[in-house]
Write a protein that holds these residues in place. Structure first.
Motif, PDB file in Angstrom:
ATOM      1  N   LEU A   1       2.237  -0.280 -13.480  1.00  0.00           N
ATOM      2  CA  LEU A   1       0.708  -0.791 -12.616  1.00  0.00           C
ATOM      3  C   LEU A   1       0.650  -0.668 -11.091  1.00  0.00           C
ATOM      4  N   PRO A   2      -0.565  -0.643 -11.063  1.00  0.00           N
ATOM      5  CA  PRO A   2      -0.686  -0.558  -9.661  1.00  0.00           C
ATOM      6  C   PRO A   2      -0.254  -2.205  -8.936  1.00  0.00           C
ATOM      7  N   ILE A   3      -0.896  -3.196  -9.400  1.00  0.00           N
ATOM      8  CA  ILE A   3      -0.080  -4.428  -8.865  1.00  0.00           C
ATOM      9  C   ILE A   3       1.436  -4.387  -8.872  1.00  0.00           C
ATOM     10  N   GLY A   4       2.232  -3.433  -9.982  1.00  0.00           N
ATOM     11  CA  GLY A   4       3.673  -3.457  -9.546  1.00  0.00           C
ATOM     12  C   GLY A   4       3.805  -3.577  -7.692  1.00  0.00           C
ATOM     13  N   PRO A   5       3.586  -2.269  -6.790  1.00  0.00           N
ATOM     14  CA  PRO A   5       4.161  -3.050  -5.829  1.00  0.00           C
ATOM     15  C   PRO A   5       3.500  -3.762  -5.266  1.00  0.00           C
ATOM     16  N   PHE A   6       2.519  -4.082  -5.266  1.00  0.00           N
ATOM     17  CA  PHE A   6       1.997  -5.261  -4.232  1.00  0.00           C
ATOM     18  C   PHE A   6       3.038  -6.228  -5.291  1.00  0.00           C
ATOM     19  N   ILE A   7       3.431  -7.038  -6.474  1.00  0.00           N
ATOM     20  CA  ILE A   7       4.400  -7.548  -6.090  1.00  0.00           C
ATOM     21  C   ILE A   7       5.865  -7.388  -6.086  1.00  0.00           C
ATOM     22  N   GLY A   8       5.951  -6.250  -6.030  1.00  0.00           N
ATOM     23  CA  GLY A   8       7.925  -6.720  -5.473  1.00  0.00           C
ATOM     24  C   GLY A   8       7.721  -6.440  -3.599  1.00  0.00           C
ATOM     25  N   ALA A   9       6.006  -5.544  -3.209  1.00  0.00           N
ATOM     26  CA  ALA A   9       6.761  -6.052  -1.957  1.00  0.00           C
ATOM     27  C   ALA A   9       6.542  -7.779  -1.349  1.00  0.00           C
ATOM     28  N   LEU A  10       5.752  -8.582  -2.469  1.00  0.00           N
ATOM     29  CA  LEU A  10       5.516  -9.654  -2.238  1.00  0.00           C
ATOM     30  C   LEU A  10       6.790 -10.252  -2.058  1.00  0.00           C
ATOM     31  N   ALA A  11       7.960 -10.153  -2.678  1.00  0.00           N
ATOM     32  CA  ALA A  11       9.197 -10.596  -3.376  1.00  0.00           C
ATOM     33  C   ALA A  11       9.991 -10.112  -2.116  1.00  0.00           C
ATOM     34  N   PHE A  12       9.728  -9.199  -2.048  1.00  0.00           N
ATOM     35  CA  PHE A  12      10.494  -7.747  -0.133  1.00  0.00           C
ATOM     36  C   PHE A  12      10.531  -8.829   0.309  1.00  0.00           C
ATOM     37  N   VAL A  13       9.393  -9.446   1.125  1.00  0.00           N
ATOM     38  CA  VAL A  13       9.059 -10.042   2.172  1.00  0.00           C
ATOM     39  C   VAL A  13       8.971 -11.077   2.176  1.00  0.00           C
ATOM     40  N   LEU A  14       9.178 -12.023   1.134  1.00  0.00           N
ATOM     41  CA  LEU A  14      10.205 -13.973   0.830  1.00  0.00           C
ATOM     42  C   LEU A  14      11.458 -13.324   1.400  1.00  0.00           C
ATOM     43  N   LEU A  15      11.939 -12.493   0.348  1.00  0.00           N
ATOM     44  CA  LEU A  15      13.842 -12.556   0.191  1.00  0.00           C
ATOM     45  C   LEU A  15      13.799 -11.923   1.704  1.00  0.00           C
ATOM     46  N   ASP A  16      13.301 -11.411   2.805  1.00  0.00           N
ATOM     47  CA  ASP A  16      13.587 -10.517   3.573  1.00  0.00           C
ATOM     48  C   ASP A  16      13.391 -12.022   4.765  1.00  0.00           C
ATOM     49  N   ASN A  17      12.701 -13.131   4.585  1.00  0.00           N
ATOM     50  CA  ASN A  17      11.959 -13.435   5.524  1.00  0.00           C
ATOM     51  C   ASN A  17      13.212 -15.405   5.482  1.00  0.00           C
ATOM     52  N   PHE A  18      13.414 -15.349   4.194  1.00  0.00           N
ATOM     53  CA  PHE A  18      13.857 -16.684   3.691  1.00  0.00           C
ATOM     54  C   PHE A  18      15.476 -16.342   3.459  1.00  0.00           C
ATOM     55  N   ALA A  19      15.280 -15.256   3.138  1.00  0.00           N
ATOM     56  CA  ALA A  19      16.793 -15.471   2.228  1.00  0.00           C
ATOM     57  C   ALA A  19      17.901 -15.248   3.701  1.00  0.00           C
TER      58      ALA A  19
ATOM     59  N   ILE B   1       0.921  -1.096  -0.337  1.00  0.00           N
ATOM     60  CA  ILE B   1       0.397  -0.041  -0.317  1.00  0.00           C
ATOM     61  C   ILE B   1       0.763   1.102  -0.418  1.00  0.00           C
ATOM     62  N   ILE B   2       2.141   1.732   0.778  1.00  0.00           N
ATOM     63  CA  ILE B   2       2.858   2.461   1.244  1.00  0.00           C
ATOM     64  C   ILE B   2       3.473   2.649  -0.222  1.00  0.00           C
ATOM     65  N   ALA B   3       4.087   1.549  -0.571  1.00  0.00           N
ATOM     66  CA  ALA B   3       4.936   1.755  -2.150  1.00  0.00           C
ATOM     67  C   ALA B   3       3.253   1.992  -3.531  1.00  0.00           C
ATOM     68  N   LEU B   4       2.294   1.597  -3.368  1.00  0.00           N
ATOM     69  CA  LEU B   4       1.405   2.155  -4.327  1.00  0.00           C
ATOM     70  C   LEU B   4       1.006   3.497  -4.002  1.00  0.00           C
ATOM     71  N   SER B   5       1.504   4.236  -3.068  1.00  0.00           N
ATOM     72  CA  SER B   5       1.138   5.709  -2.947  1.00  0.00           C
ATOM     73  C   SER B   5       2.262   6.588  -3.602  1.00  0.00           C
ATOM     74  N   LEU B   6       3.635   5.781  -3.747  1.00  0.00           N
ATOM     75  CA  LEU B   6       4.414   6.396  -4.293  1.00  0.00           C
ATOM     76  C   LEU B   6       4.702   6.180  -6.041  1.00  0.00           C
ATOM     77  N   MET B   7       4.025   4.421  -6.304  1.00  0.00           N
ATOM     78  CA  MET B   7       3.489   4.212  -7.633  1.00  0.00           C
ATOM     79  C   MET B   7       3.066   4.795  -9.011  1.00  0.00           C
ATOM     80  N   TRP B   8       1.477   5.751  -7.828  1.00  0.00           N
ATOM     81  CA  TRP B   8       0.398   6.484  -8.039  1.00  0.00           C
ATOM     82  C   TRP B   8       1.331   8.050  -8.717  1.00  0.00           C
ATOM     83  N   LEU B   9       2.391   7.940  -7.816  1.00  0.00           N
ATOM     84  CA  LEU B   9       2.908   9.583  -8.128  1.00  0.00           C
ATOM     85  C   LEU B   9       3.552   9.382  -8.983  1.00  0.00           C
TER      86      LEU B   9
END
Lengths: 335, 339
Positions: free
Chosen positions: B264-282, B43-51
């Motif tokens: 596209l607005p779905i981009g930030p959510f894809i990025g966030a999922l990748a980030f969180v997965l990497l954060d937890n499982f790296a 959601i926070i990244a979505l606000s950046l994507m929108w801008l």
């Protein structure tokens, strides 16, 4: 007409300067002490602000040159400051020679800067945003790797012995009841920082205004396509300016690491300082960097001394006023 | 409205159904630490994507905007630090937080909209770091370095909204609404003129559009979105300190948006999922301490090779595959124009 419209401003500046001179030179009467506190605090804050401004100028002048010429916002500039400080520290610790450390920091960072320009930024010229994103990526990796190598410990340089200690300034702090005048003391090294910054500023000015290469750089800041079309090797100039900017950041790292200290997180602090100095002073302008550094250094130190928990607001307000009145910066459009 | 709903591709409905069913099959850890957390960052990244995507303004102040709003919760509501905590009811603090985020964003917009391109990025970055330093040095309002703890969502309708499953659904509902809102807004008259401003501000100005007003309003909208993300984040963490709005977090959000894709607005959510997965499982792949190096290198690679992020990478791959299929199956047919 221009002269007439400027004269009230000039008068205002003259009055301000006179007040400042009075505040520094005079022995403060009681009502002034009631209003502003002890004179010693004031003068020390003023000098701290001046030396910090000198340090900020050293860091920001490279940042603004690189931006002015290449439109490259190098957000890894703070990392170069920190890396220069660490490398300089290692070199100084290995040889025991502070000057050698400072020289190594300058040369090493200049090399890194030139390599970055030639290998990375040259390939994406004209794509400002991508260049900037790349510099952010570099700063993330650099900060993490520096943490891995030098850990979270705080380092401090040992300056040459003759720079140790404090010197008595010809400024009277208070007159004791016995009639003795107490003079204000200030660390020699900090005054040296100020001297170095002024020397570097003058050298940069001479380089830009009195040499052939400097003339090319100024022409490039104004219109780089035209410079390239006139048959000059723009890429060489770009690499040179990037090396100079990065080298100055590394050199400033040693200076700042001696006056203050080196620790993780300092990169962000000096990146922010460079950003604000350049926004306030005007992008691509060396004199703007000097003015901006002076404003921000003073704001930071006076904020710290007189309203410690709201100091950051002062910086904020300066930035907003400048952006509202002159979006291009105080000295925007001038070298 | 029904026609608009019918126009949504079936893939989206399937994705939504999967997200709704997710808590029934996943463990609590996955529901909260992966699912909800990724959507909040999204959601926070979505606000950046929108801008950035529609307005062409890459703002590095989104975390500061979200954080300043979120600080209203412990300051006006309740916290366990014995500093401030005026005890306002939850709905009022949430409202105040959103007003603060939106206003602050509009304010930044007013200052930044006078400049263009890379200047916007510099100015917003400077603002964001100043907010961080201010929050850290001010003990009267922000409780300085320590920040606040004990910030909780309300208990409503007999449900404690910080429990994993209710919290997940709360976040999901808001994420889906904001996603739909941004998609809708991008096709609205305002969204279209904003994109025109991005592409050619001079022409739009000549046509009589108020370019600055468009930019400022876009900033205000992004502040509202970021504000919601900030509130959810502080409810999720339960605590808020200057380190939650530091430059590291700002850059994390930028990395998320850029890696996911800014188009596209779905981009930030894809990025966030990748980030969180990497954060937890790296942690299983590399030394946990060098996480930032991995993130930084991934970011560099994406910026260097695929400026459109994972989204662009996916599209490139699928169009390659389609071309390959076409070549093998129907060699006679000419390539269709790209959609």
């Amino acid at each position: 007409m221009l002269r007439a419209s400027r004269s009230p401003v000039a008068v205002l500046w003259a009055i301000l300067a006179a007040i400042l001179v009075y505040l520094v030179v005079a022995v403060w009467p009681d009502w002034l002490i009631d209003a502003l506190g002890r004179k010693k605090t004031f003068v020390n804050t003023l000098l701290n602000g001046l030396t910090l401004a000198g340090l900020y100028f050293l860091v920001a002048s490279g940042f603004t040159l690189v931006f002015g010429l290449m439109r490259n916002v190098n957000l890894a500039h703070g990392s170069m400051y920190l890396l220069g400080a660490y490398i300089g520290y290692e070199a100084a610790a290995a040889t025991g020679n502070w000057f050698f450390g400072a020289a190594v920091a300058f040369v090493a960072m200049a090399l890194v800067g030139a390599l970055l320009q030639v290998l990375v930024f040259r390939r994406m010229q004209g794509d400002d945003l991508r260049q900037t994103l790349i510099t952010i990526g570099i700063s993330i990796v650099a900060a993490d790797l520096m943490l891995a190598v030098w850990t979270g410990t705080t380092y401090q340089f040992e300056p040459p012995e003759w720079l140790f200690g404090a010197v008595e300034l010809p400024i009277v702090s208070v007159i004791r009841s016995s009639g003795d005048a107490v003079m204000i003391k200030y660390p020699v090294y900090r005054l040296t920082v100020l001297g170095i910054a002024i020397a570097v500023g003058i050298a940069l000015w001479l380089f830009l205004n009195r040499t052939r290469v400097g003339m090319m750089i100024r022409a490039g800041v104004n219109d780089r396509e035209m410079l390239a079309a006139s048959g000059f090797n723009v890429q060489l100039i770009f690499a040179l300016v990037f090396a100079l900017g990065a080298g100055l950041a590394g050199f400033a790292g040693v200076i700042g690491g001696t006056a203050l200290s080196i620790a993780p997180g300092e990169d962000v602090r000096y990146l922010l300082a460079s950003l604000i100095v350049v926004i306030v002073g005007g992008m691509g302008s060396i004199s703007g960097a000097a003015v901006g550094a002076l404003l921000i250094g003073m704001a930071e130190q006076f904020g710290l001394a007189y309203f410690p928990t709201y100091g950051a607001v002062l910086t904020f307000v300066i930035m907003i006023i400048v952006l509202a009145v002159r979006p291009e910066g105080l000295m925007g459009g001038r070298i | 409205m029904t026609r608009a709903l019918r126009n949504i591709a079936p893939g989206w409905w399937i994705l939504l159904a999967l997200l709704v069913l997710f808590p029934f099959v996943a463990t609590e850890f996955f529901v909260l630490q992966i699912g909800a957390y990724a959507m909040i960052l999204g959601i926070i990244a979505l606000s950046l994507m929108w801008l950035a995507g529609y307005g062409g303004m890459v703002s590095l102040a989104q975390v500061a905007i979200a954080g300043l709003g979120a600080y209203m919760l412990p300051i006006l509501g309740t916290n366990t630090q014995d500093v401030m905590g005026l005890g306002w009811p939850w709905w009022l603090t949430v409202l105040a937080a959103l007003v603060v985020s939106t206003t602050f964003a509009a304010f930044i917009g007013i200052v930044a909209a006078r400049t263009e391109g890379i200047y916007t990025l510099m100015i917003t970055l400077a603002f964001s770091v100043v907010v961080f330093y201010f929050a850290r040095q001010n003990y009267d309002l922000f409780n300085g370095f320590l920040g606040y703890a004990g910030v909780e969502p309300p208990t409503l309708f007999g449900i404690y909204w910080r429990d994993p499953t209710p919290f997940y659904y709360l976040v999901l509902a808001l994420a889906v609404s904001l996603f739909a809102f941004v998609t809708y807004a991008s096709r609205s008259t305002f969204g279209l003129s904003l994109q025109a401003v991005r592409d050619n501000p001079r022409r739009l100005r000549a046509l009589g559009y108020d370019v600055t007003a468009h930019r400022v309003f876009a900033f205000a909208v992004s502040g509202f979105i970021a504000g919601i993300g900030g509130i959810l984040l502080v409810w999720f963490n339960g605590r808020l300190a200057p380190s939650s709005i530091s430059i590291d977090i700002t850059i994390d959000i930028l990395v998320i948006a850029v890696v996911g894709g800014l188009r596209l607005p779905i981009g930030p959510f894809i990025g966030a999922l990748a980030f969180v997965l990497l954060d937890n499982f790296a942690i299983d792949l590399i030394n946990r301490e060098r996480f930032n190096t991995v993130i930084g290198i991934a970011f560099l690679l994406i910026v260097y090779f695929s400026p459109d992020g994972l989204l662009g990478l996916g599209e490139k791959l699928s169009s390659r595959l389609r071309q390959a299929n076409r070549r093998t199956k129907e060699p006679a047919k000419l390539a269709e124009p790209a959609e």
